[in-house]
Design an enzyme around this catalytic site. Structure first.
Site, PDB file in Angstrom:
ATOM      1  N   HIS A 258     -23.570  14.951  -9.776  1.00  0.00           N
ATOM      2  CA  HIS A 258     -22.961  13.700 -10.214  1.00  0.00           C
ATOM      3  C   HIS A 258     -21.548  13.545  -9.651  1.00  0.00           C
ATOM      4  CE1 HIS A 258     -25.863  13.191 -13.862  1.00  0.00           C
ATOM      5  NE2 HIS A 258     -26.368  12.738 -12.733  1.00  0.00           N
ATOM      6  N   HIS A 387     -34.105   9.404  -4.381  1.00  0.00           N
ATOM      7  CA  HIS A 387     -32.867  10.041  -3.917  1.00  0.00           C
ATOM      8  C   HIS A 387     -32.964  10.432  -2.452  1.00  0.00           C
ATOM      9  CE1 HIS A 387     -30.395  10.434  -7.547  1.00  0.00           C
ATOM     10  NE2 HIS A 387     -31.486  10.713  -8.224  1.00  0.00           N
TER      11      HIS A 387
END
Length: 401
Positions: A258, A387
């Site tokens: 993140h 992703h």
């Protein structure tokens, strides 16, 4: 596995890799009764034909809409985007409440709600899906994009904090948990919404959320890193899910993936609104991720580390590696610093060796610390290689040829 590495600074290499990844899902993931299968094993076998998860449903829209834009010679990709969009709209959305079911059972062309909880994380991906549908030329999605943003503002926006709440019951009673992850993906979605429409309100919201998470909330810990979990007053909740490693959307600990994902978003925000703090913050987040989470022995970034900087989850997740690779390229292009391109090359070599399934296509999902694949579930709920393909698309503009 192959012993020869392609040239990852060549655009065609990445385009070929995306096509190879898409071939894992098309056409085998198409469910003739509607939408797509979400649960596929390493060889593409469907191991759950009925469960539908909102995160996978929305990410399928992204995957096929982006494919339609980059590979216009394959009309089936746009057809797939429309198919995924129709399923999202008709199966997940509750026309009475406006919410989107988190999980469904889909049988014989009919949906049964298994979990009607409203998640801001889920709505962020609904917004992202509509934005990318618009970018792919599906014009009717523009109204749905606006509708979804308005719903998020009405149900989840907390004006006193300048951030979104996280979770609500099917009847829209907001629950006390607060998290940065939903706000990070809301930022991603708002940036895409701005790029799809040019409407400043989306960019304004992205800037405010990014500022409050990466500056104000980060200041509550050490100022350089972002904690995942908060209480209803947005004070840090150090113990949430501390002893539960099963929640893939709310893991305990600092999440280096993140950090790098936020770094990427800050650079995207800077393209549209060149604020002086964005690049330094992006570089700091990237540096902290690699300082504390890179595995010098086996390669790759660990999943999480605790407040004392010890690794709390030494597993390797696909999304952490590919998001970090994309961010390395974006920062390399933005700054001209060779160090980022070295990390880019290192990550590609590592991922090409351990993560890419050269036989069946797509990426493996989860490896042990020493890069052993212990599950044959390549795409359970939420993956669908959003992703991996998304990282390649983000990298493409940074490459010359």
């Amino acid at each position: 596995m192959t012993s020869t590495l392609p040239d990852f600074h060549c655009r065609q290499t990445l385009l070929d890799h995306v096509r190879h990844t898409l071939s894992f899902y098309h056409p085998r993931a198409i469910d003739p009764s509607g939408g797509f299968f979400h649960f596929l094993k390493d060889d593409g076998t469907v191991f759950d034909a009925h469960t539908r998860h909102l995160v996978s449903s929305t990410r399928y829209v992204f995957v096929w809409a982006m494919a339609a834009r980059h590979f216009p010679d394959t009309p089936a990709y746009l057809d797939n985007a429309r198919r995924a969009l129709d399923f999202l709209r008709q199966a997940h959305r509750n026309p009475v409440t406006g919410g989107y079911a988190w999980q469904l059972s889909w049988k014989d062309g009919r949906a049964e709600v298994l979990d009607g909880t409203n998640h801001c994380y889920g709505l962020a991906f609904v917004l992202l899906a509509y934005a990318h549908a618009v970018l792919a030329g599906i014009c009717e999605a523009k109204a749905w994009l606006s509708e979804t943003f308005d719903l998020m503002e009405k149900r989840f926006w907390l004006p006193d904090f300048g951030l979104y709440a996280d979770e609500a019951t099917p009847e829209w009673t907001v629950l006390p948990y607060r998290g940065q992850n939903a706000n990070m993906h809301a930022t991603e979605a708002c940036l895409a919404a701005f790029e799809a429409t040019g409407e400043p309100r989306y960019l304004d919201r992205a800037e405010l959320v990014a500022t409050n998470i990466t500056r104000r909330q980060a200041a509550l810990t050490d100022g350089l890193m972002i904690w995942e979990h908060y209480k209803s007053d947005w004070s840090v909740d150090w113990d949430y899910n501390k002893n539960d490693m099963t929640n893939i959307f709310r893991p305990w600990g600092y999440q280096p993936g993140h950090f790098t994902e936020w770094a990427k978003l800050l650079i995207i925000l800077e393209r549209h609104r060149p604020l002086p703090w964005l690049l330094p913050k992006a570089e700091a987040l990237f540096e902290m991720a690699f300082r504390h989470a890179w595995d010098n022995e086996h390669g790759g970034l660990y999943y999480g580390f605790g407040p004392d900087f010890t690794i709390c989850d030494d597993r390797k997740y696909h999304w952490v590696q590919c998001e970090s690779m994309a961010t390395a390229a974006v920062l390399g292009k933005r700054t001209g610093k060779a160090a980022y391109w070295r990390w880019y090359d290192t990550l590609w070599a590592y991922c090409w060796t351990h993560w890419v399934d050269h036989q069946h296509g797509a990426w493996f999902r989860l490896l042990t610390r020493d890069n052993v694949n212990t599950t044959d579930e390549k795409s359970p709920a939420g993956k669908v290689d959003y992703h991996t393909t998304g990282a390649c698309y983000e990298i493409l503009p940074t490459l010359k040829g």
